[in-house]
Design a protein around this motif. Structure first.
Motif, PDB file in Angstrom:
ATOM      1  N   ARG A  98      -4.586  -2.166  20.049  1.00 27.27           N
ATOM      2  CA  ARG A  98      -3.847  -1.636  21.195  1.00 27.27           C
ATOM      3  C   ARG A  98      -2.962  -0.456  20.803  1.00 27.27           C
ATOM      4  NH1 ARG A  98      -2.650  -7.349  21.379  1.00 27.27           N
ATOM      5  NH2 ARG A  98      -4.107  -8.428  22.752  1.00 27.27           N
ATOM      6  N   MET A  99      -3.052  -0.026  19.557  1.00 31.83           N
ATOM      7  CA  MET A  99      -2.154   1.019  19.051  1.00 31.83           C
ATOM      8  C   MET A  99      -2.879   2.344  18.795  1.00 31.83           C
ATOM      9  SD  MET A  99       0.076  -1.331  16.403  1.00 31.83           S
ATOM     10  CE  MET A  99       1.165  -0.009  15.918  1.00 31.83           C
ATOM     11  N   ARG A 100      -4.033   2.487  19.360  1.00 35.23           N
ATOM     12  CA  ARG A 100      -4.861   3.685  19.197  1.00 35.23           C
ATOM     13  C   ARG A 100      -5.046   4.089  17.724  1.00 35.23           C
ATOM     14  NH1 ARG A 100      -5.403   8.601  17.851  1.00 35.23           N
ATOM     15  NH2 ARG A 100      -6.711  10.055  19.017  1.00 35.23           N
ATOM     16  N   PRO A 101      -5.544   3.156  16.899  1.00 36.63           N
ATOM     17  CA  PRO A 101      -5.788   3.519  15.501  1.00 36.63           C
ATOM     18  C   PRO A 101      -7.086   4.304  15.360  1.00 36.63           C
ATOM     19  CG  PRO A 101      -6.523   1.295  15.865  1.00 36.63           C
ATOM     20  CD  PRO A 101      -5.937   1.759  17.175  1.00 36.63           C
ATOM     21  N   GLU A 102      -7.141   5.155  14.335  1.00 41.36           N
ATOM     22  CA  GLU A 102      -8.411   5.765  13.950  1.00 41.36           C
ATOM     23  C   GLU A 102      -8.994   5.038  12.752  1.00 41.36           C
ATOM     24  OE1 GLU A 102      -8.537  10.317  15.008  1.00 41.36           O
ATOM     25  OE2 GLU A 102      -6.548   9.808  14.257  1.00 41.36           O
ATOM     26  N   ARG A 103      -8.122   4.507  11.926  1.00 41.66           N
ATOM     27  CA  ARG A 103      -8.567   3.636  10.823  1.00 41.66           C
ATOM     28  C   ARG A 103      -7.592   2.461  10.728  1.00 41.66           C
ATOM     29  NH1 ARG A 103     -11.671   6.546   5.959  1.00 41.66           N
ATOM     30  NH2 ARG A 103     -11.727   8.708   6.680  1.00 41.66           N
ATOM     31  N   ILE A 104      -8.142   1.292  10.409  1.00 46.46           N
ATOM     32  CA  ILE A 104      -7.325   0.103  10.161  1.00 46.46           C
ATOM     33  C   ILE A 104      -7.533  -0.299   8.705  1.00 46.46           C
ATOM     34  CG2 ILE A 104      -6.942  -2.324  10.750  1.00 46.46           C
ATOM     35  CD1 ILE A 104      -7.988  -1.692  13.553  1.00 46.46           C
ATOM     36  N   ILE A 105      -6.443  -0.449   7.990  1.00 48.45           N
ATOM     37  CA  ILE A 105      -6.495  -0.852   6.580  1.00 48.45           C
ATOM     38  C   ILE A 105      -5.855  -2.232   6.470  1.00 48.45           C
ATOM     39  CG2 ILE A 105      -5.971  -0.212   4.214  1.00 48.45           C
ATOM     40  CD1 ILE A 105      -7.555   1.944   5.630  1.00 48.45           C
ATOM     41  N   VAL A 106      -6.629  -3.222   6.046  1.00 56.41           N
ATOM     42  CA  VAL A 106      -6.107  -4.577   5.864  1.00 56.41           C
ATOM     43  C   VAL A 106      -5.935  -4.821   4.368  1.00 56.41           C
ATOM     44  CG1 VAL A 106      -6.488  -7.038   6.237  1.00 56.41           C
ATOM     45  CG2 VAL A 106      -7.200  -5.388   7.979  1.00 56.41           C
ATOM     46  N   GLY A 107      -4.692  -5.087   3.963  1.00 55.84           N
ATOM     47  CA  GLY A 107      -4.405  -5.261   2.542  1.00 55.84           C
ATOM     48  C   GLY A 107      -5.265  -6.316   1.886  1.00 55.84           C
ATOM     49  N   LEU A 117       0.832  -1.190   0.000  1.00 56.06           N
ATOM     50  CA  LEU A 117       0.000   0.000   0.000  1.00 56.06           C
ATOM     51  C   LEU A 117       0.873   1.248   0.000  1.00 56.06           C
ATOM     52  CD1 LEU A 117      -2.787  -1.038   2.541  1.00 56.06           C
ATOM     53  CD2 LEU A 117      -2.994  -0.849   0.062  1.00 56.06           C
ATOM     54  N   GLN A 118       0.362   2.309  -0.615  1.00 57.48           N
ATOM     55  CA  GLN A 118       1.142   3.544  -0.780  1.00 57.48           C
ATOM     56  C   GLN A 118       0.377   4.722  -0.181  1.00 57.48           C
ATOM     57  OE1 GLN A 118       2.496   3.926  -4.975  1.00 57.48           O
ATOM     58  NE2 GLN A 118       1.371   2.039  -5.257  1.00 57.48           N
TER      59      GLN A 118
END
Length: 490
Positions: A330-339, A296-297
């Protein structure tokens, strides 16, 4: 002309040493490992223009050619000082190698034309500093995929069509050596004990290797090439993959934090479309990506990239996609992008989507939005969860807002064929509605498919309130009205 400077700088005492008959040709990886960190600039330096490269025909390699090349290569290794070569940048290293090889050809009195000598020089430079016969293909911008089926057969995808290339390897040993060189750069290996490996090239191209004994006719190498110029939705509009109104709709979907799954078959453009959608993530959001092979870019400044890890030779130390997705929380994400979602990790992604991580995205292999939802349900069952089917469907319908379907059509073109909303549940069934779909109407004289993107006439989509919250409802209404007006005019 004959590289005296190269011999003065690098020549060992005693000059060129005649090679023994059994010396292994350029599949040896020792010199390449020393200078590999500098190889990428060299590829850019020698990259031919995209429109000219396809016209170049490489001569068919004969046994005599490979024997000569082996002897020259062996003499080069005996002559050159590798420790000094490793200190040079790639362009200077290439010049030194060419100078010394020219001297060797002159001293050994090999009978060859200027064009044959140039071919030999280029091949040896590619073997020492790069990936051997793959280098001309990697330099071409018009190739999407490279598929090597053993030493004697290489296919490429150009313009959506698969054609056979003239590129060949000396033998399977050389091919396997190049495969090992590629995967070793990311700390992985490929051999009989570990014959399957995913890796990536320094430029981000995705690589898969499967070696004997699993691959019967020799190592099979597949490279999904990295696009140096990242595609945008505007470019997809120019290519005909989506209409301007459809692109606006996708922009809004990405902007207002809809949870999106991009569905499609192999080579349909799922990752490209995912990259396009992430363009509209606000720059102050913390984004975490999880991938099997990082490709991803994302352009946002606050991005954390995570990559899975295969087990070591003892079968230990594996980090799966599910491990990464669970750790993301556990990393305080606001968005998670799964390839790419392939298994039980989909349950953790759905849980994240449903617990405050709006705007998360992922891709999945399936042929329609309805099949996409069914596959997600099956993947959850594969994870060993014993939830009732209705409960699983409620989780799916409550987590996913939009399914975007991408397709690679039989003429090689890629289209976004459906943008589908997940509405909720009616009884035990997940209800969906299409906002837009692509309909094929025929084909022209050259075999290119003719079709149109058409609105389904939905007045207000299910995510209207979300769009209003982000002050995007006017733009959304305008895009939907324009789509419907154009559909009526067709």
């Amino acid at each position: 002309m004959f590289g005296k400077r190269g011999n003065e700088s690098f020549g060992k005492t005693g000059g060129v040493v005649a090679p023994p008959p059994a010396v292994t040709p350029p599949s040896s990886s020792a010199p390449a490992v020393l200078v590999e960190p500098q190889r990428e600039p060299a590829r850019q330096q020698v990259s031919p223009p995209p429109m000219q490269t396809p016209q170049r025909k490489r001569p068919v390699r004969t046994d005599e050619y490979y024997e000569t090349k082996a002897q020259v290569f062996s003499a080069l290794i005996d002559t050159i000082d590798l420790s000094q070569l490793a200190k040079l940048d790639a362009e200077s290293a290439r010049e030194e190698i060419r100078d010394i090889v020219n001297d060797i050809i002159t001293i050994k009195n090999y009978a060859m034309s200027i064009s044959e000598q140039e071919e030999l020089l280029e091949d040896i430079c590619n073997d020492v500093l790069g990936y051997g016969p793959l280098e001309p293909l990697l330099a071409r911008d018009d190739i999407a995929d490279i598929m090597v089926n053993g030493a004697g057969q290489t296919f490429i995808e150009v313009g959506g069509k698969t054609i056979e290339s003239e590129i060949r390897f000396r033998d399977n040993s050389q091919l396997l050596s190049i495969c090992q060189r590629i995967v070793s750069q990311v700390g992985r290996r490929v051999d009989e004990s570990s014959p399957i490996c995913d890796a990536r090239l320094p430029d981000g191209s995705r690589v898969n290797v499967i070696a004997p004994p699993l691959s019967i006719d020799g190592p099979a190498l597949t490279i999904r090439k990295f696009k140096k110029d990242k595609l945008t939705l505007e470019q997809l509009v120019r290519f005909g993959a989506i209409t301007p109104e459809g692109a606006t709709l996708l922009q809004i979907i990405g902007r207002v934090r809809c949870n999106v799954v991009i569905s499609g078959g192999t080579g349909s453009g799922k990752t490209t479309l995912l990259n396009c959608l992430t363009n509209y993530i606000d720059r102050d959001e913390r984004v975490i990506t999880c991938e099997d092979t990082a490709e991803l870019q994302l352009q946002q400044p606050h991005v954390v990239r995570l990559e899975t890890r295969p087990p070591n030779i003892e079968g230990e130390g594996e980090i799966t996609m599910r491990d990464l997705v669970k750790n993301c929380l556990r990393m305080r994400p606001e968005r998670i992008i799964v390839g790419e979602v392939r298994g039980p990790e989909v349950f953790d992604l759905l849980q994240a989507m449903n617990t405050g991580h709006d705007g998360s995205m992922g891709t999945i292999h399936s042929n329609s939005p309805r099949e996409c939802l069914s596959r997600i349900e099956s993947m959850i069952a594969m994870g060993g969860y014993t939830l009732p089917a209705k409960t699983v469907r409620e989780i799916i319908s409550g987590s996913i807002d939009i399914v975007v379907q991408a397709a690679r059509l039989r003429d090689g073109s890629r289209r976004i064929t459906q943008i589908t909303e997940v509405m909720g549940m009616e009884g035990d069934v997940i209800i969906t509605q299409d906002l837009m779909r692509y309909e094929i109407e025929g084909e022209d004289a050259s075999g290119r498919l003719i079709g149109r993107h058409k609105s389904t006439g939905i007045g207000k989509p299910h995510f209207w309130d979300r769009a209003r919250y982000f002050n995007e409802e006017k733009r959304l209404a305008a895009a939907l009205d324009e789509m419907e007006a154009k559909s009526k005019d067709l």
